[in-house]
Design a protein around this motif. Sequence first.
Motif, PDB file in Angstrom:
ATOM      1  N   ALA A  92     -96.748 -75.395 -91.398  1.00  0.00           N
ATOM      2  CA  ALA A  92     -96.352 -76.301 -92.473  1.00  0.00           C
ATOM      3  C   ALA A  92     -97.572 -76.941 -93.136  1.00  0.00           C
ATOM      4  CB  ALA A  92     -95.418 -77.378 -91.931  1.00  0.00           C
ATOM      5  N   MET A  93     -98.559 -77.286 -92.348  1.00  0.00           N
ATOM      6  CA  MET A  93     -99.761 -77.935 -92.881  1.00  0.00           C
ATOM      7  C   MET A  93    -100.555 -76.996 -93.782  1.00  0.00           C
ATOM      8  SD  MET A  93    -100.770 -79.915 -89.355  1.00  0.00           S
ATOM      9  CE  MET A  93    -102.372 -80.595 -89.825  1.00  0.00           C
ATOM     10  N   TRP A  94    -100.675 -75.734 -93.366  1.00  0.00           N
ATOM     11  CA  TRP A  94    -101.417 -74.793 -94.209  1.00  0.00           C
ATOM     12  C   TRP A  94    -100.638 -74.432 -95.470  1.00  0.00           C
ATOM     13  CZ3 TRP A  94    -106.291 -74.557 -94.223  1.00  0.00           C
ATOM     14  CH2 TRP A  94    -107.021 -74.702 -93.049  1.00  0.00           C
ATOM     15  N   LEU A  95     -99.331 -74.393 -95.380  1.00  0.00           N
ATOM     16  CA  LEU A  95     -98.533 -74.161 -96.587  1.00  0.00           C
ATOM     17  C   LEU A  95     -98.656 -75.360 -97.535  1.00  0.00           C
ATOM     18  CD1 LEU A  95     -95.317 -72.507 -95.080  1.00  0.00           C
ATOM     19  CD2 LEU A  95     -97.190 -71.383 -96.320  1.00  0.00           C
ATOM     20  N   ALA A  96     -98.745 -76.566 -96.972  1.00  0.00           N
ATOM     21  CA  ALA A  96     -98.946 -77.761 -97.794  1.00  0.00           C
ATOM     22  C   ALA A  96    -100.324 -77.716 -98.455  1.00  0.00           C
ATOM     23  CB  ALA A  96     -98.806 -79.019 -96.938  1.00  0.00           C
ATOM     24  N   TYR A  97    -101.314 -77.224 -97.720  1.00  0.00           N
ATOM     25  CA  TYR A  97    -102.667 -77.051 -98.274  1.00  0.00           C
ATOM     26  C   TYR A  97    -102.616 -76.107 -99.477  1.00  0.00           C
ATOM     27  CZ  TYR A  97    -107.722 -76.031 -98.185  1.00  0.00           C
ATOM     28  OH  TYR A  97    -109.048 -75.875 -98.511  1.00  0.00           O
ATOM     29  N   TRP A  98    -101.923 -74.992 -99.296  1.00  0.00           N
ATOM     30  CA  TRP A  98    -101.754 -74.014-100.373  1.00  0.00           C
ATOM     31  C   TRP A  98    -101.082 -74.649-101.594  1.00  0.00           C
ATOM     32  CZ3 TRP A  98    -102.779 -68.842-101.441  1.00  0.00           C
ATOM     33  CH2 TRP A  98    -102.008 -68.250-102.435  1.00  0.00           C
ATOM     34  N   ASP A  99     -99.994 -75.363-101.356  1.00  0.00           N
ATOM     35  CA  ASP A  99     -99.262 -75.996-102.455  1.00  0.00           C
ATOM     36  C   ASP A  99    -100.130 -77.022-103.182  1.00  0.00           C
ATOM     37  OD1 ASP A  99     -97.014 -74.502-101.870  1.00  0.00           O
ATOM     38  OD2 ASP A  99     -96.054 -76.080-100.703  1.00  0.00           O
ATOM     39  N   PHE A 161    -108.664 -70.049 -89.986  1.00  0.00           N
ATOM     40  CA  PHE A 161    -107.560 -70.409 -90.879  1.00  0.00           C
ATOM     41  C   PHE A 161    -108.065 -70.652 -92.294  1.00  0.00           C
ATOM     42  CE2 PHE A 161    -105.003 -71.964 -87.120  1.00  0.00           C
ATOM     43  CZ  PHE A 161    -103.839 -71.288 -87.411  1.00  0.00           C
ATOM     44  N   TRP A 162    -109.063 -71.531 -92.389  1.00  0.00           N
ATOM     45  CA  TRP A 162    -109.532 -71.971 -93.707  1.00  0.00           C
ATOM     46  C   TRP A 162    -110.101 -70.809 -94.523  1.00  0.00           C
ATOM     47  CZ3 TRP A 162    -114.311 -72.458 -96.285  1.00  0.00           C
ATOM     48  CH2 TRP A 162    -114.250 -73.217 -97.472  1.00  0.00           C
ATOM     49  N   SER A 163    -110.822 -69.931 -93.868  1.00  0.00           N
ATOM     50  CA  SER A 163    -111.409 -68.791 -94.583  1.00  0.00           C
ATOM     51  C   SER A 163    -110.333 -67.944 -95.249  1.00  0.00           C
ATOM     52  CB  SER A 163    -112.215 -67.921 -93.612  1.00  0.00           C
ATOM     53  OG  SER A 163    -113.292 -68.623 -93.069  1.00  0.00           O
ATOM     54  N   VAL A 164    -109.243 -67.712 -94.544  1.00  0.00           N
ATOM     55  CA  VAL A 164    -108.154 -66.894 -95.089  1.00  0.00           C
ATOM     56  C   VAL A 164    -107.435 -67.621 -96.218  1.00  0.00           C
ATOM     57  CG1 VAL A 164    -105.928 -65.827 -94.576  1.00  0.00           C
ATOM     58  CG2 VAL A 164    -107.805 -65.626 -92.936  1.00  0.00           C
ATOM     59  N   VAL A 165    -107.050 -68.860 -95.968  1.00  0.00           N
ATOM     60  CA  VAL A 165    -106.253 -69.604 -96.952  1.00  0.00           C
ATOM     61  C   VAL A 165    -107.089 -69.925 -98.192  1.00  0.00           C
ATOM     62  CG1 VAL A 165    -104.871 -71.667 -97.383  1.00  0.00           C
ATOM     63  CG2 VAL A 165    -104.772 -70.548 -95.144  1.00  0.00           C
ATOM     64  N   HIS A 166    -108.282 -70.452 -97.987  1.00  0.00           N
ATOM     65  CA  HIS A 166    -109.150 -70.780 -99.121  1.00  0.00           C
ATOM     66  C   HIS A 166    -109.542 -69.525 -99.886  1.00  0.00           C
ATOM     67  CE1 HIS A 166    -112.302 -72.575-101.539  1.00  0.00           C
ATOM     68  NE2 HIS A 166    -113.177 -71.723-101.023  1.00  0.00           N
ATOM     69  N   GLY A 167    -109.799 -68.449 -99.153  1.00  0.00           N
ATOM     70  CA  GLY A 167    -110.148 -67.196 -99.822  1.00  0.00           C
ATOM     71  C   GLY A 167    -109.036 -66.705-100.726  1.00  0.00           C
ATOM     72  N   LEU A 168    -107.797 -66.757-100.249  1.00  0.00           N
ATOM     73  CA  LEU A 168    -106.656 -66.315-101.053  1.00  0.00           C
ATOM     74  C   LEU A 168    -106.442 -67.238-102.249  1.00  0.00           C
ATOM     75  CD1 LEU A 168    -104.433 -64.175-101.213  1.00  0.00           C
ATOM     76  CD2 LEU A 168    -102.999 -65.656 -99.796  1.00  0.00           C
ATOM     77  N   ASN A 184     -97.394 -64.912-101.016  1.00  0.00           N
ATOM     78  CA  ASN A 184     -96.637 -65.591 -99.966  1.00  0.00           C
ATOM     79  C   ASN A 184     -96.583 -64.761 -98.685  1.00  0.00           C
ATOM     80  OD1 ASN A 184     -96.036 -67.875-101.501  1.00  0.00           O
ATOM     81  ND2 ASN A 184     -94.221 -66.938-102.407  1.00  0.00           N
ATOM     82  N   GLN A 185     -96.434 -63.455 -98.863  1.00  0.00           N
ATOM     83  CA  GLN A 185     -96.371 -62.579 -97.699  1.00  0.00           C
ATOM     84  C   GLN A 185     -97.700 -62.578 -96.948  1.00  0.00           C
ATOM     85  OE1 GLN A 185     -95.136 -58.582 -98.582  1.00  0.00           O
ATOM     86  NE2 GLN A 185     -95.278 -57.895 -96.471  1.00  0.00           N
ATOM     87  N   VAL A 186     -98.795 -62.418 -97.688  1.00  0.00           N
ATOM     88  CA  VAL A 186    -100.125 -62.403 -97.065  1.00  0.00           C
ATOM     89  C   VAL A 186    -100.404 -63.741 -96.388  1.00  0.00           C
ATOM     90  CG1 VAL A 186    -102.608 -62.329 -97.536  1.00  0.00           C
ATOM     91  CG2 VAL A 186    -101.080 -60.685 -98.640  1.00  0.00           C
ATOM     92  N   LEU A 187    -100.077 -64.824 -97.088  1.00  0.00           N
ATOM     93  CA  LEU A 187    -100.334 -66.157 -96.556  1.00  0.00           C
ATOM     94  C   LEU A 187     -99.583 -66.398 -95.249  1.00  0.00           C
ATOM     95  CD1 LEU A 187    -101.646 -68.960 -97.125  1.00  0.00           C
ATOM     96  CD2 LEU A 187     -99.515 -69.584 -98.277  1.00  0.00           C
ATOM     97  N   LYS A 188     -98.288 -66.131 -95.262  1.00  0.00           N
ATOM     98  CA  LYS A 188     -97.470 -66.419 -94.076  1.00  0.00           C
ATOM     99  C   LYS A 188     -97.803 -65.499 -92.907  1.00  0.00           C
ATOM    100  CE  LYS A 188     -93.635 -68.572 -96.539  1.00  0.00           C
ATOM    101  NZ  LYS A 188     -92.194 -68.530 -96.887  1.00  0.00           N
ATOM    102  N   VAL A 189     -98.065 -64.237 -93.211  1.00  0.00           N
ATOM    103  CA  VAL A 189     -98.420 -63.301 -92.135  1.00  0.00           C
ATOM    104  C   VAL A 189     -99.766 -63.698 -91.511  1.00  0.00           C
ATOM    105  CG1 VAL A 189     -99.143 -60.932 -91.654  1.00  0.00           C
ATOM    106  CG2 VAL A 189     -97.080 -61.339 -92.999  1.00  0.00           C
ATOM    107  N   ALA A 190    -100.727 -64.043 -92.359  1.00  0.00           N
ATOM    108  CA  ALA A 190    -102.050 -64.422 -91.848  1.00  0.00           C
ATOM    109  C   ALA A 190    -101.963 -65.670 -90.981  1.00  0.00           C
ATOM    110  CB  ALA A 190    -103.010 -64.645 -93.016  1.00  0.00           C
TER     111      ALA A 190
END
Length: 202
Positions: A92-99, A161-168, A184-190
């Motif tokens: 939930a926290m990483w999805l909030a970061y993305w949003d 975590f951060w490398s994947v999310v920030h990179g995307l 969304n698929q890449v984010l959630k799977v990662a």
Amino acid sequence: MASKDRIQRLKDETRINILDASLRIAIEEGWQSLSMRKIADAIEYTPPVIYEYFNNKEAILLELTRRGYLILSKDIQAARNKHDLPASQLEAMWLAYWDFAFANQELYQLMFGVQINCCCGVVEELPESKNPLNQFREVILSLMNSANPSPDVICLKYYTFWSVVHGLISINILKRGYSDEMNNQVLKVAISDIINSIAKAT
């Protein structure tokens, strides 16, 4: 005393107006278009008035960066509070970061130097810039509790975590991403894969 309070309130309002106007200019024209004169014109003041509140444009950018980290930290904490289990909290926290990154794209660019020069050394000295890292570390530690991990190990997991999310996020800000569905698929799977790898390691 009432007069002093009123004067201080007006000063605080002017300072906020300067920051709000700066962000509006960035949203409408890009950070490269921001100047002290444009800010002054936007709030219908003369440039010298702006300098009474901020020494230069960089000081305004730094204060907006601080604002960005405060908003991000609040969003992350709210996402965490909705769940009890560390794994669910992390997702939930990483999805909030993305949003946050796309709801506040200009602030995100400023905070992390995406398509804009970032005084990263100065930003790293902001206490607020440490908040997201510390929030994620707490939950990662909870997930790894039985393993008694060292700070370096926790930092490694966070950085993964951060490398994947920030990179995307950066890929999409640069308009090189694919569809929302694929993102969304890449984010959630990662995120899920990293969480599972941490859980298995403990």
